[in-house]
Design an enzyme around this catalytic site. Structure first.
Site, PDB file in Angstrom:
ATOM      1  N   GLU A 139      17.371  16.357  16.814  1.00 36.87           N
ATOM      2  CA  GLU A 139      18.591  16.960  17.924  1.00 36.87           C
ATOM      3  C   GLU A 139      19.509  16.498  17.354  1.00 36.87           C
ATOM      4  O   GLU A 139      20.075  15.767  18.362  1.00 36.87           O
ATOM      5  CB  GLU A 139      17.703  16.945  19.031  1.00 36.87           C
ATOM      6  CG  GLU A 139      16.630  17.974  19.825  1.00 36.87           C
ATOM      7  CD  GLU A 139      16.752  19.066  20.666  1.00 36.87           C
ATOM      8  OE1 GLU A 139      16.049  19.920  21.151  1.00 36.87           O
ATOM      9  OE2 GLU A 139      16.202  17.767  21.567  1.00 36.87           O
TER      10      GLU A 139
ATOM     11  N   SER B  60      20.943  25.184  20.065  1.00 35.50           N
ATOM     12  CA  SER B  60      21.377  25.789  20.772  1.00 35.50           C
ATOM     13  C   SER B  60      20.343  27.173  19.804  1.00 35.50           C
ATOM     14  O   SER B  60      21.296  27.900  18.824  1.00 35.50           O
ATOM     15  CB  SER B  60      22.753  26.001  19.870  1.00 35.50           C
ATOM     16  OG  SER B  60      23.357  25.150  20.896  1.00 35.50           O
TER      17      SER B  60
ATOM     18  N   GLY C  14      17.997  26.322  26.408  1.00 36.62           N
ATOM     19  CA  GLY C  14      18.793  27.403  27.067  1.00 36.62           C
ATOM     20  C   GLY C  14      17.903  28.772  27.017  1.00 36.62           C
ATOM     21  O   GLY C  14      17.615  29.263  28.030  1.00 36.62           O
TER      22      GLY C  14
ATOM     23  N   HIS D 142      15.037  12.353  24.191  1.00 33.22           N
ATOM     24  CA  HIS D 142      15.852  13.217  24.803  1.00 33.22           C
ATOM     25  C   HIS D 142      17.023  12.952  24.688  1.00 33.22           C
ATOM     26  O   HIS D 142      17.372  12.431  25.396  1.00 33.22           O
ATOM     27  CB  HIS D 142      15.409  14.850  25.850  1.00 33.22           C
ATOM     28  CG  HIS D 142      16.211  15.683  24.980  1.00 33.22           C
ATOM     29  ND1 HIS D 142      17.887  15.827  26.064  1.00 33.22           N
ATOM     30  CD2 HIS D 142      15.729  16.692  24.876  1.00 33.22           C
ATOM     31  CE1 HIS D 142      18.021  16.965  25.770  1.00 33.22           C
ATOM     32  NE2 HIS D 142      17.169  17.422  25.215  1.00 33.22           N
TER      33      HIS D 142
ATOM     34  N   ASN E 156      12.543  23.576  27.095  1.00 30.17           N
ATOM     35  CA  ASN E 156      12.238  22.236  27.926  1.00 30.17           C
ATOM     36  C   ASN E 156      13.329  22.724  28.264  1.00 30.17           C
ATOM     37  O   ASN E 156      14.573  23.239  28.058  1.00 30.17           O
ATOM     38  CB  ASN E 156      13.114  21.451  26.307  1.00 30.17           C
ATOM     39  CG  ASN E 156      13.718  20.564  27.450  1.00 30.17           C
ATOM     40  OD1 ASN E 156      13.418  20.152  28.265  1.00 30.17           O
ATOM     41  ND2 ASN E 156      14.508  19.126  26.776  1.00 30.17           N
ATOM     42  N   TRP E 157      12.532  23.011  29.945  1.00 30.52           N
ATOM     43  CA  TRP E 157      13.286  23.732  30.890  1.00 30.52           C
ATOM     44  C   TRP E 157      14.340  22.704  30.876  1.00 30.52           C
ATOM     45  O   TRP E 157      14.789  23.278  32.975  1.00 30.52           O
ATOM     46  CB  TRP E 157      11.824  23.895  31.887  1.00 30.52           C
ATOM     47  CG  TRP E 157      11.136  25.480  31.064  1.00 30.52           C
ATOM     48  CD1 TRP E 157      11.300  26.236  30.076  1.00 30.52           C
ATOM     49  CD2 TRP E 157       9.834  26.353  31.566  1.00 30.52           C
ATOM     50  NE1 TRP E 157      10.630  27.466  29.807  1.00 30.52           N
ATOM     51  CE2 TRP E 157      10.392  27.352  31.170  1.00 30.52           C
ATOM     52  CE3 TRP E 157       9.433  26.126  32.821  1.00 30.52           C
ATOM     53  CZ2 TRP E 157       9.244  28.644  31.171  1.00 30.52           C
ATOM     54  CZ3 TRP E 157       8.116  27.199  33.469  1.00 30.52           C
ATOM     55  CH2 TRP E 157       8.241  28.173  32.736  1.00 30.52           C
TER      56      TRP E 157
END
Ligand code: PEP
Length: 250
Positions: free
Chosen positions: A160, A209, A231, A88, A3-4
């Protein structure tokens, strides 16, 4: 799945994907997906036409067309992307999307032949108040509430925990045991409402993470079928290392 978020313009995204394509040229058996910004989807879909890298969108609106200034629709994304991230935590908490809106987006995704990646997860305070199971149940069943049972197997669920997402202040690293416990809750809810078959077969991703150092442990956590990576997906070496680990685990 990477996921950019709001990173990489068209040029940067294109160069990254050229390099990624070369690095994973001979990978089979695992699915590699990147979710760039909406503006990148059209050019990148041409670049990736015969590639094994798949494209995902990060968001769209649930109406197919009409007077909705500033939005793009799943109907427009049809044929351009295979996946779309829905629900999200950044959409829930920054853009105030609730389970009703998320459910309509899941339905619009399915209607337009795009696989929804339904993100669910509790905040740190919800966890500390012992509300994790209730939050997970509400977000999961709420998100699926606008589709029929026959469409539930077309959905991917991403667990998440908000407290583990790297951009959350004082983010913590989730342990495989903590994840396995919630995955059990997810599958138990799916079983109760949709039956054992669906419960066992809906893929569940973990996100929060994820790095090359913990990807192996997460990918071998019971009930986890893949990863949603923020990330680390922006750093080509880290993303390819994680893909390499996924290939080995598979
Ligand atoms: C995310 O935001 O979906 C995510 C998992 O981010 P990160 O990997 O940076 O924690």
């Amino acid at each position: 799945m990477g996921n950019w978020k709001l990173n990489f313009n068209v040029g940067e995204a294109s160069i990254y994907l050229h390099k990624l394509q070369k690095k994973i040229a001979n990978y089979r058996d695992i699915e590699v997906v990147v979710a760039p910004t909406s503006l990148c989807l059209q050019p990148l879909s041409l670049q990736l036409e015969r590639s094994k890298i798949k494209l995902g969108a990060q968001n769209a609106f649930y109406q197919d067309f009409g007077a909705y200034t500033g939005e793009i629709s799943f109907a427009e994304l049809r044929g351009l992307v295979d996946y779309c991230i829905i629900g999200h935590s950044e959409r829930r908490y920054i853009f105030h999307e609730d389970d009703k809106m998320i459910a309509k987006k899941v339905a619009a995704c399915i209607r337009n032949k795009i696989t929804p990646v339904l993100c669910i997860g509790e905040t740190e305070s919800e966890r500390s108040f012992g509300e994790t199971a209730d939050v997970i149940k509400d977000q999961l069943l709420g998100g699926l509430s606008e589709i029929g049972v026959e469409d539930v197997p077309k959905v991917i669920v991403a667990y998440e925990p908000v407290w583990a997402i790297s951009s959350t202040k004082d983010a913590k690293i989730a342990t495989p045991d903590e994840i396995a416990e919630v995955v059990e809750i997810i599958r138990a809810n799916l079983k109760e409402v949709y039956g054992a078959d669906i419960s066992e077969n809906v893929p569940i991703l973990f996100g929060g993470s994820v790095k090359p150092t913990n990807a192996g442990a997460y990918l071998t956590t019971p009930g986890i079928n893949g990863l949603l990576i923020g990330g680390a997906s922006l750093i080509l070496e880290q993303f390819t290392d994680i893909i390499e680990i996924a290939k080995r685990v598979k």
